[in-house]
Design an enzyme around this catalytic site. Structure first.
Site, PDB file in Angstrom:
ATOM      1  N   LYS A   1      -1.169  -1.211  -4.455  1.00 51.72           N
ATOM      2  CA  LYS A   1      -2.103  -0.379  -4.240  1.00 51.72           C
ATOM      3  C   LYS A   1      -1.761   1.120  -4.007  1.00 51.72           C
ATOM      4  CE  LYS A   1      -6.127   0.763  -1.000  1.00 51.72           C
ATOM      5  NZ  LYS A   1      -6.879   0.417   0.176  1.00 51.72           N
TER       6      LYS A   1
ATOM      7  N   TYR B   1       0.832  -1.156   0.055  1.00 49.22           N
ATOM      8  CA  TYR B   1      -0.005   0.007   0.137  1.00 49.22           C
ATOM      9  C   TYR B   1       1.048   1.399  -0.009  1.00 49.22           C
ATOM     10  CZ  TYR B   1      -4.493   2.671   1.249  1.00 49.22           C
ATOM     11  OH  TYR B   1      -5.474   3.579   1.132  1.00 49.22           O
TER      12      TYR B   1
END
Length: 303
Positions: free
Chosen positions: A158, A133
């Site tokens: 992400k 992330y």
């Protein structure tokens, strides 16, 4: 681990006496599954990951695995301090999760070599596919992104920062150096608003916090975006998602607080958010309810 369509990030319900309300979480997830998400990301940002104890994290992940019954992949949040991340990774694997979404380490900022060591340790502890992330203090350049993508077990990224230029260069570099199977998705809050821009740089997947409370709208938007229903997609962006982003921007933390409040407005008692988040103000709740009804009306769903 194959991900497709809209990605569901359930909220974490809390019981009045404290702790995760597993039965309500299971109901929340089962309701979402009827609208066809491509994956369930439990105990992540919308699920108030930073506020969960290690024991609560395990309850949330086990509940999600049981509720999905193998219908779609379950990805568990992990991250923060290394010791906690390692424990979360191990218990997620033991609970039957299919992968991890690895949150950035908090407070301590190290060089690229330190981040690689952190990611490697968590990937080895879990033995599960790991999606990184990128947000907050983790801002990658193409070379550092490729280096992280080479770590065994790292399968995706992400993006929560929203720098399209940087992300385009990262996508090109990883596609060139790693191959076409590496997974990317748009992880900005209310990602639907920016998804047309991400699609243009080759990022087709996105997380949907709106799926928590208007899965009918989120599923219709995803179908319109993928199937060429540009008129509906544009109307939803203009008249639902953009006003929702404006409302979300009024108070820090509303990206989670508004979503949880909206789930309650639609009849599921998920309890309040935990500090440092705050509950929406009455006037903001009224606007949230109006937007929810408007979005449902646009896709022909009952409020």
């Amino acid at each position: 681990m194959q991900l497709s369509g809209v990605l569901f990030f359930p909220v974490t319900p809390f019981a009045l006496e404290g702790g995760v309300h597993a039965d309500v979480l299971a109901e929340h997830i089962r309701t979402g599954l009827t609208h066809g998400p491509g994956g369930v990301f439990v105990a992540c940002g919308t699920g108030e990951f930073p506020s969960l104890s290690i024991a609560e994290h395990e309850v949330a992940v086990r509940t999600a695995v049981e509720a999905t019954g193998g219908a779609v992949p379950v990805i568990a949040g992990a991250g923060g301090p290394l010791g906690a991340a390692l424990e979360q990774a191990r218990q997620a694997a033991a609970a039957g999760a299919d992968g991890l979404l690895l949150m950035p380490p908090y407070l301590a900022q190290g060089p690229a070599e330190g981040l690689r060591s952190y990611v490697t340790a968590v990937a080895e502890a879990a033995g599960l596919p790991v999606i990184l992330y990128q947000r907050g203090g983790v801002v990658l350049d193409p070379a550092s992104a490729v280096a992280l993508a080479r770590i065994p077990g790292v399968t995706g990224l992400k993006d929560g920062n929203g720098d399209i230029d940087r992300m385009a260069r990262i996508v090109l570099a990883i596609r060139r150096e790693i191959g076409p199977d590496f997974t990317f998705f748009n992880g900005l809050p209310t990602a639907e608003l920016t998804q047309p821009a991400y699609r243009a740089i080759g990022v087709g997947l996105y997380s949907s916090a709106a799926f928590c409370f208007v899965p009918e709208v989120a599923a219709a938007f995803c179908e319109a975006l993928d199937g060429g229903g540009s008129a509906l997609a544009e109307r939803l962006i203009t008249d639902f998602y953009a006003p929702l982003v404006e409302l979300r921007s009024k108070v820090p933390g509303y990206a989670v607080s508004l979503v949880k409040a909206a789930v309650r407005l639609r009849g599921l008692d998920t309890g309040p958010v935990r500090a440092p988040l705050v509950e929406p103000a009455p006037e903001h709740l009224a606007e949230l309810e109006r937007l929810t009804k408007a979005g449902l009306a646009m896709v022909g769903a009952a409020p």
